[in-house]
Design a protein around this motif. Sequence first.
Motif, PDB file in Angstrom:
ATOM      1  N   ASP A   1     -17.142  25.045  32.270  1.00 51.10           N
ATOM      2  CA  ASP A   1     -16.745  26.321  31.674  1.00 51.10           C
ATOM      3  C   ASP A   1     -17.918  27.259  31.418  1.00 51.10           C
ATOM      4  O   ASP A   1     -17.720  28.463  31.202  1.00 51.10           O
ATOM      5  N   GLN A   2     -19.130  26.732  31.420  1.00 51.44           N
ATOM      6  CA  GLN A   2     -20.314  27.536  31.115  1.00 51.44           C
ATOM      7  C   GLN A   2     -20.990  28.088  32.368  1.00 51.44           C
ATOM      8  O   GLN A   2     -22.061  28.704  32.274  1.00 51.44           O
ATOM      9  N   VAL A   3     -20.386  27.890  33.518  1.00 53.53           N
ATOM     10  CA  VAL A   3     -20.967  28.339  34.784  1.00 53.53           C
ATOM     11  C   VAL A   3     -20.060  29.382  35.419  1.00 53.53           C
ATOM     12  O   VAL A   3     -18.835  29.214  35.456  1.00 53.53           O
ATOM     13  N   THR A   4     -20.659  30.460  35.916  1.00 50.61           N
ATOM     14  CA  THR A   4     -19.895  31.527  36.561  1.00 50.61           C
ATOM     15  C   THR A   4     -20.186  31.551  38.063  1.00 50.61           C
ATOM     16  O   THR A   4     -21.147  30.933  38.540  1.00 50.61           O
ATOM     17  N   VAL A   5     -19.371  32.304  38.777  1.00 50.59           N
ATOM     18  CA  VAL A   5     -19.613  32.512  40.203  1.00 50.59           C
ATOM     19  C   VAL A   5     -20.962  33.171  40.420  1.00 50.59           C
ATOM     20  O   VAL A   5     -21.702  32.818  41.359  1.00 50.59           O
ATOM     21  N   ASP A   6     -21.335  34.132  39.559  1.00 56.77           N
ATOM     22  CA  ASP A   6     -22.641  34.773  39.682  1.00 56.77           C
ATOM     23  C   ASP A   6     -23.770  33.765  39.509  1.00 56.77           C
ATOM     24  O   ASP A   6     -24.789  33.830  40.213  1.00 56.77           O
ATOM     25  N   ASP A   7     -23.606  32.813  38.581  1.00 58.68           N
ATOM     26  CA  ASP A   7     -24.619  31.770  38.391  1.00 58.68           C
ATOM     27  C   ASP A   7     -24.791  30.944  39.659  1.00 58.68           C
ATOM     28  O   ASP A   7     -25.907  30.658  40.099  1.00 58.68           O
ATOM     29  N   ILE A   8     -23.657  30.539  40.230  1.00 58.16           N
ATOM     30  CA  ILE A   8     -23.693  29.703  41.436  1.00 58.16           C
ATOM     31  C   ILE A   8     -24.324  30.460  42.596  1.00 58.16           C
ATOM     32  O   ILE A   8     -25.176  29.932  43.325  1.00 58.16           O
ATOM     33  N   SER A   9     -23.927  31.712  42.764  1.00 56.21           N
ATOM     34  CA  SER A   9     -24.458  32.520  43.855  1.00 56.21           C
ATOM     35  C   SER A   9     -25.963  32.701  43.714  1.00 56.21           C
ATOM     36  O   SER A   9     -26.717  32.565  44.692  1.00 56.21           O
ATOM     37  N   GLY A  10     -26.406  33.013  42.490  1.00 58.13           N
ATOM     38  CA  GLY A  10     -27.835  33.187  42.263  1.00 58.13           C
ATOM     39  C   GLY A  10     -28.620  31.920  42.531  1.00 58.13           C
ATOM     40  O   GLY A  10     -29.699  31.953  43.135  1.00 58.13           O
ATOM     41  N   GLU A  11     -28.081  30.790  42.102  1.00 56.61           N
ATOM     42  CA  GLU A  11     -28.746  29.504  42.328  1.00 56.61           C
ATOM     43  C   GLU A  11     -28.867  29.204  43.825  1.00 56.61           C
ATOM     44  O   GLU A  11     -29.860  28.620  44.277  1.00 56.61           O
ATOM     45  N   ALA A  12     -27.857  29.615  44.588  1.00 57.54           N
ATOM     46  CA  ALA A  12     -27.867  29.371  46.038  1.00 57.54           C
ATOM     47  C   ALA A  12     -28.618  30.444  46.813  1.00 57.54           C
ATOM     48  O   ALA A  12     -28.826  30.307  48.023  1.00 57.54           O
TER      49      ALA A  12
ATOM     50  N   ALA B   1     -25.202  24.045  44.560  1.00 62.36           N
ATOM     51  CA  ALA B   1     -25.510  24.830  43.366  1.00 62.36           C
ATOM     52  C   ALA B   1     -24.418  24.688  42.312  1.00 62.36           C
ATOM     53  O   ALA B   1     -24.697  24.526  41.116  1.00 62.36           O
ATOM     54  N   ALA B   2     -23.164  24.743  42.736  1.00 65.71           N
ATOM     55  CA  ALA B   2     -22.047  24.603  41.800  1.00 65.71           C
ATOM     56  C   ALA B   2     -22.093  23.248  41.100  1.00 65.71           C
ATOM     57  O   ALA B   2     -21.909  23.151  39.877  1.00 65.71           O
ATOM     58  N   LEU B   3     -22.348  22.198  41.860  1.00 62.99           N
ATOM     59  CA  LEU B   3     -22.380  20.860  41.274  1.00 62.99           C
ATOM     60  C   LEU B   3     -23.556  20.689  40.322  1.00 62.99           C
ATOM     61  O   LEU B   3     -23.402  20.131  39.225  1.00 62.99           O
ATOM     62  N   ARG B   4     -24.719  21.166  40.704  1.00 59.25           N
ATOM     63  CA  ARG B   4     -25.895  21.030  39.833  1.00 59.25           C
ATOM     64  C   ARG B   4     -25.688  21.772  38.519  1.00 59.25           C
ATOM     65  O   ARG B   4     -25.936  21.221  37.429  1.00 59.25           O
ATOM     66  N   LEU B   5     -25.246  23.011  38.613  1.00 57.15           N
ATOM     67  CA  LEU B   5     -25.104  23.831  37.401  1.00 57.15           C
ATOM     68  C   LEU B   5     -23.996  23.303  36.495  1.00 57.15           C
ATOM     69  O   LEU B   5     -24.167  23.239  35.273  1.00 57.15           O
ATOM     70  N   CYS B   6     -22.879  22.928  37.084  1.00 59.67           N
ATOM     71  CA  CYS B   6     -21.775  22.421  36.258  1.00 59.67           C
ATOM     72  C   CYS B   6     -22.124  21.077  35.626  1.00 59.67           C
ATOM     73  O   CYS B   6     -21.685  20.777  34.511  1.00 59.67           O
ATOM     74  N   SER B   7     -22.918  20.289  36.321  1.00 58.68           N
ATOM     75  CA  SER B   7     -23.358  19.018  35.746  1.00 58.68           C
ATOM     76  C   SER B   7     -24.285  19.244  34.567  1.00 58.68           C
ATOM     77  O   SER B   7     -24.212  18.534  33.558  1.00 58.68           O
ATOM     78  N   LEU B   8     -25.139  20.246  34.666  1.00 59.70           N
ATOM     79  CA  LEU B   8     -26.112  20.520  33.604  1.00 59.70           C
ATOM     80  C   LEU B   8     -25.491  21.243  32.409  1.00 59.70           C
ATOM     81  O   LEU B   8     -25.777  20.917  31.250  1.00 59.70           O
TER      82      LEU B   8
END
Length: 210
Positions: free
Chosen positions: A43-54, A32-39
Amino acid sequence: MFDLPVTPIDQDAPLGRRDLRKQQTRAALTGAALRLCSLRGFDQVTVDDISGEAGVSSRTFFNYFASKEDAVLGDHLVEVDAMRARLAVLLPTMPVLEAIRRAVLLPVAAMEADRDHWFLRMEIIKHSPQLLPRLVLSNAEAERATTEQIAAHLGVDPATHVYPALVVATTSAAFRVAATGWMAAAGARSLGALVDRAFTALAAGLPDPD
């Protein structure tokens, strides 16, 4: 050539259901971290974003990673520890350079098995210079530990004898050059073959190419 079969350190201890679930959760968070940070950009990705995606809570995230930087960079030091355990088995049976070459099979196999994530990871690092200090620090720590391991095997003082640090630095550079070529070719060339070629050149004394 890389002809020595790799025996996983814990092959006789299969993961239990709880450990397998933890491994799957860690992998989901990394993915999730890699997908979101790639997209979006790091700097535009938070821990909450990663957790929600996973599909887990932020509290669960921090059970696995101390920061989003760690989630992006992955289990680099875990792979290094496995390589050093393999190196400890090999060093008594062959010259140091050959032992390192064969021990490197472990991270090579891990990277090739997880190539899509590795390509995303390196693309993110290329566009996120703020990750470089963490990466450099972890690489330096890994090289220091391996230098001490080789010095202990040879019975020399790593503070005064040049060989342990030199062989670790040069083989680390050879591995990085091979990995860079692998990624530049988008995996069209085998990472194992590229690493083998780099180590063969080192063993030959880096002669001028034909």
